[in-house]
Write a protein that holds these residues in place. Structure first.
Motif, short mmCIF file in Angstrom:
data_model
loop_
_atom_site.label_atom_id
_atom_site.label_comp_id
_atom_site.label_asym_id
_atom_site.label_seq_id
_atom_site.Cartn_x
_atom_site.Cartn_y
_atom_site.Cartn_z
N TRP A 157 -28.55 19.78 0.68
CA TRP A 157 -28.75 19.46 2.09
C TRP A 157 -30.13 19.86 2.59
O TRP A 157 -30.72 19.18 3.43
CB TRP A 157 -27.68 20.14 2.94
N ILE A 192 -24.60 11.33 1.93
CA ILE A 192 -23.75 12.43 2.39
C ILE A 192 -22.92 12.97 1.23
O ILE A 192 -22.83 14.19 1.02
CB ILE A 192 -22.84 11.95 3.54
N VAL A 193 -22.32 12.07 0.46
CA VAL A 193 -21.51 12.48 -0.69
C VAL A 193 -22.38 13.22 -1.71
O VAL A 193 -22.00 14.27 -2.24
CB VAL A 193 -20.84 11.26 -1.34
N GLN A 194 -23.58 12.68 -1.98
CA GLN A 194 -24.47 13.31 -2.96
C GLN A 194 -24.92 14.69 -2.50
O GLN A 194 -25.04 15.62 -3.31
CB GLN A 194 -25.69 12.41 -3.20
N ASN A 195 -25.17 14.84 -1.21
CA ASN A 195 -25.61 16.15 -0.71
C ASN A 195 -24.53 17.21 -0.86
O ASN A 195 -24.83 18.37 -1.17
CB ASN A 195 -26.03 16.03 0.76
N PHE A 196 -23.29 16.81 -0.66
CA PHE A 196 -22.19 17.75 -0.89
C PHE A 196 -22.03 18.03 -2.39
O PHE A 196 -21.82 19.18 -2.80
CB PHE A 196 -20.89 17.20 -0.32
N ARG A 197 -22.14 16.99 -3.19
CA ARG A 197 -21.93 17.16 -4.63
C ARG A 197 -23.00 18.04 -5.26
O ARG A 197 -22.69 18.92 -6.07
CB ARG A 197 -21.93 15.79 -5.31
N TYR A 198 -24.26 17.81 -4.90
CA TYR A 198 -25.36 18.54 -5.53
C TYR A 198 -25.86 19.72 -4.69
O TYR A 198 -26.82 20.38 -5.08
CB TYR A 198 -26.54 17.59 -5.79
N ARG A 199 -25.23 19.94 -3.54
CA ARG A 199 -25.64 21.04 -2.65
C ARG A 199 -27.14 20.95 -2.34
O ARG A 199 -27.88 21.92 -2.49
CB ARG A 199 -25.29 22.39 -3.27
N SER A 210 -30.54 23.44 -9.05
CA SER A 210 -30.25 23.77 -7.65
C SER A 210 -30.88 25.08 -7.22
O SER A 210 -31.07 25.32 -6.04
CB SER A 210 -28.74 23.82 -7.43
N GLU A 216 -29.58 27.14 -2.69
CA GLU A 216 -29.75 25.72 -2.40
C GLU A 216 -31.22 25.43 -2.28
O GLU A 216 -31.98 26.22 -1.75
CB GLU A 216 -29.06 25.35 -1.09
#
Length: 343
Positions: A44, A35-42, A268, A342
């Motif tokens: 999702w 979850i943290v990585q998905n927010f950090r690297y956009r 990204s 994204e």
């Protein structure tokens, strides 16, 4: 604490109280990291299924932990069986997204439309998920009903075999891309890392599929013949097989994707691709000149191959038309100065 000795028990062994809690904790930690990585690297769009699958799989082990204290509770037994079975097929969908993203990064080596390959595998994955969930529910609620037991085991076995076939096809596509990159001298450390990761995670899913197939074919054999051979006794009457061939491989799977997270390695912006000089350029993205229904009906573009005129545009043959990103060093993530999409 469970004390009832008169009600029917649904486990063929004394279930562990500790191991489900351990795996629930470890998988839950990986879920939080995703979850943290998905927010950090956009990321999702690519990695959403790791969160969904992680939530389902973690819930399964939590419910199994509770169920181990109440082995006569039918609803808990069904819930843990369905959730534990449902998690891995959802996890697998992440591989398909990553494959599609890798094909967009290497469009000249993509054997088919990157967007359609994702849909193709996800549709198959949905079929596997449906079979698995239905089989798990029937198996969990069957009790002593041999017809339900046989039906549930058959559905799960079919789902596991189908999943195994999908993984073999998946690995063959990865091998094709890797071979083409090697021939074109484009197998950078980044691409090589992704190929190894996809081989490894797919092999873990395949291992799990083999275990589930053997388990459920053993169940079918037991119901049909009324006898339980050595393989049947080993798998159905010993809990450690479940943790060795279901929980552990999926635990390695999710942490492997924490370590080799696509957001760390791939741009990204999905229009950025690797050119023949191993530099990154921002192109127009994959362009298929066929109608949408044609790309669904013929994702490999057999018609174009037979005619010698592929329907997609080979924009990578015009590298000077597309701007170079950063310094061209593809071994590290290049910050973008323009609006990103994204993945």
């Amino acid at each position: 604490m469970y004390t009832d000795t008169t009600s029917p028990r649904y486990y063929a062994y004394e279930p562990s109280h500790v191991l489900p809690a351990v795996f629930a904790s470890l998988i839950g930690i990986s879920l939080l990291i995703h979850i943290v990585q998905n927010f950090r690297y956009r990321s999702w769009k690519v990695m959403f299924f790791m969160v969904w699958g992680g939530a389902v799989f973690t819930s399964g082990w939590i419910v199994r932990c509770v169920s181990s204290y109440y082995p006569t509770n039918k609803n808990m037994y069904i819930a843990q069986a369905v959730l534990v079975l449902a998690g891995p097929p959802i996890y697998s969908a992440t591989e398909y997204n990553i494959l599609g993203r890798l094909m967009l990064y290497l469009p000249m080596h993509a054997p088919m439309n990157p967007y359609r390959v994702v849909l193709f595998f996800i549709y198959l994955g949905a079929a596997v998920e449906g079979l698995t969930a239905a089989g798990g529910a029937q198996l969990g609620s069957a009790g002593t009903d041999s017809n339900l037991l046989r039906s549930g085991a058959t559905l799960i076995a079919i789902g596991a075999v189908l999943q195994a076939v999908v993984e073999v096809v998946f690995m063959s596509i990865i091998a094709t891309i890797q071979y083409r990159c090697t021939r074109a001298s484009m197998l950078t450390s980044k691409v090589h890392t992704f190929c190894i990761m996809l081989y490894g995670t797919s092999a873990l899913v395949l291992l799990r599929c083999i275990f589930r197939s053997i388990e459920n074919f053993s169940t079918i054999g037991l119901i049909s013949s009324g006898t339980c051979g050595s393989t049947c006794r080993a798998i159905l009457r010993h809990e450690w097989y479940l943790y060795a061939f279901e929980a552990a491989p999926m635990l390695l799977y999710t942490y492997w994707l924490n370590i080799i997270h696509p957001g760390k390695f791939l741009p990204s912006n999905r229009n950025i691709y690797l050119d023949f000089e191993k530099g990154e350029r921002r192109g127009p993205g994959w362009i298929d000149n066929r109608s949408q229904w044609q790309t669904f009906m013929d994702p490999l573009d057999f018609e174009g191959i037979l005619k010698g005129q592929p329907a997609h545009e080979k924009f990578w043959l015009r590298p000077d038309d597309w701007p170079v990103m950063g310094s061209g060093n593809t071994d590290c993530r290049t910050p973008l100065t323009m609006t990103n999409q994204e993945v």
